[in-house]
Design an enzyme around this catalytic site. Sequence first.
Site, PDB file in Angstrom:
ATOM      1  N   ASP A 210       0.895  -1.215   0.195  1.00  0.00           N
ATOM      2  CA  ASP A 210      -0.086  -0.160   0.045  1.00  0.00           C
ATOM      3  C   ASP A 210       0.989   1.305   0.016  1.00  0.00           C
ATOM      4  OD1 ASP A 210      -1.499   2.075   0.791  1.00  0.00           O
ATOM      5  OD2 ASP A 210      -2.669   1.168   2.214  1.00  0.00           O
ATOM      6  N   VAL A 211       0.793   2.088  -1.257  1.00  0.00           N
ATOM      7  CA  VAL A 211       1.800   3.007  -1.337  1.00  0.00           C
ATOM      8  C   VAL A 211       1.811   3.934  -0.226  1.00  0.00           C
ATOM      9  CG1 VAL A 211       2.388   2.518  -3.558  1.00  0.00           C
ATOM     10  CG2 VAL A 211       0.740   4.068  -3.067  1.00  0.00           C
TER      11      VAL A 211
ATOM     12  N   ASN B 261       2.518   5.229 -10.336  1.00  0.00           N
ATOM     13  CA  ASN B 261       0.974   5.513 -10.956  1.00  0.00           C
ATOM     14  C   ASN B 261      -0.165   5.103 -10.197  1.00  0.00           C
ATOM     15  OD1 ASN B 261      -0.881   4.764 -13.615  1.00  0.00           O
ATOM     16  ND2 ASN B 261      -0.892   2.748 -12.291  1.00  0.00           N
TER      17      ASN B 261
ATOM     18  N   LYS C 167      -4.088  15.568  -7.242  1.00  0.00           N
ATOM     19  CA  LYS C 167      -3.512  15.777  -8.531  1.00  0.00           C
ATOM     20  C   LYS C 167      -2.697  16.880  -8.846  1.00  0.00           C
ATOM     21  CE  LYS C 167      -4.605  11.587  -9.868  1.00  0.00           C
ATOM     22  NZ  LYS C 167      -3.271  10.518  -9.900  1.00  0.00           N
TER      23      LYS C 167
ATOM     24  N   TYR D 159      -9.578  14.381  -4.988  1.00  0.00           N
ATOM     25  CA  TYR D 159      -8.983  13.714  -6.208  1.00  0.00           C
ATOM     26  C   TYR D 159      -8.106  15.059  -6.982  1.00  0.00           C
ATOM     27  CZ  TYR D 159      -8.233  11.329 -10.367  1.00  0.00           C
ATOM     28  OH  TYR D 159      -7.498  10.879 -11.585  1.00  0.00           O
TER      29      TYR D 159
HETATM   30  C1  BGC Z   1     -10.070  10.293 -13.479  1.00  0.00           C
HETATM   31  C2  BGC Z   1     -11.238   9.801 -14.797  1.00  0.00           C
HETATM   32  C3  BGC Z   1     -11.817  11.012 -15.527  1.00  0.00           C
HETATM   33  C4  BGC Z   1     -10.616  11.621 -16.439  1.00  0.00           C
HETATM   34  C5  BGC Z   1     -11.225  12.671 -16.968  1.00  0.00           C
HETATM   35  C6  BGC Z   1      -9.103  10.943 -14.480  1.00  0.00           C
HETATM   36  O1  BGC Z   1      -8.117  11.429 -13.859  1.00  0.00           O
HETATM   37  O2  BGC Z   1      -9.640   9.409 -13.035  1.00  0.00           O
HETATM   38  O3  BGC Z   1     -12.284   9.482 -13.976  1.00  0.00           O
HETATM   39  O4  BGC Z   1     -12.487  10.441 -16.391  1.00  0.00           O
HETATM   40  O5  BGC Z   1      -9.782  12.171 -15.339  1.00  0.00           O
HETATM   41  O6  BGC Z   1     -12.186  13.740 -16.142  1.00  0.00           O
END
Ligand code: BGC
Length: 281
Positions: free
Chosen positions: A79-80, A106, A183, A179
Amino acid sequence: MHLPGHDRQPQPAARHVKELPGLPLRTKAVQRIGRAIARALAEAGADVALNYTLGEAAAEAAAAEFRDLGVRAVTVRADVSREDEVEAMFAHTITAFGTLDILVNNAGLQQDAPVEAMTLEQWNRVIGVNLTGQFLCARAAVREFKRRGPRPKVSRALGKIICVSSVHEIIPWAGHVNYAASKGGVMLMMKTLAQELAADRIRVVGIAPGAIRTPINREAWETPEAYASLLKLVPYKRIGEPEDIAAAAAWLASDAADYITGTTLFVDGGMTLYPGFESGG
Ligand code: BGC
């Protein structure tokens, strides 16, 4: 919507060229984008260590497939987001291969919710895997690159780190604050590490996939209606395939990309080109 913790699944790939010696460790390697990248690196002549969390059988099957290409392949469960497991993963890889030359960060997952419903656990899990996991693996890789020293027969660089991020490193994404924050964090982590490590000849680069056909976004492509709606966001008018990402990763990891560091390659069919302006503005 996306299933909590659901992520990329296995997928086979294409060609076989011996052009990329070296020893990559690929995190989250048994699911789809990860597996495609691992295969592309193996086809290019690299030995591979495949990280997985669940799905030991799939990891072993992938490793066996890569051994048939004539390279060495091992699997390692970690588990990273956990420091002890990352350290053990690198120790295992270095014991198996002697060192490593390429890290592909990744591992990533989504746990989506409107902000008022998002739990701290959902926030922490996504930041933990997607961002902290990349930091822990990058730190371990850098330590190994510096301990081991140059390998000019393998690469002009002391080492390469590829951070798989997302178009959401720059596109805000309502309902996905954990999310998108992870990112965005990966992007500045990548650039900062690239700046910090360039003089050591360690290259750190990003790949930002757009919509790629994997289970993480199945609901966005599995029905014709959903697919048509998705394509409104993709000027190139097709969904991406894991092999689109794999080809970019193999190139970025090779000496053909030796002068590239600190930048993100968007592999997104133009998703970041403000598609709403194709016919307006
Ligand atoms: C997400 C996807 C999404 C895509 C474009 C990705 O980083 O994991 O669920 O479809 O971005 O929105």
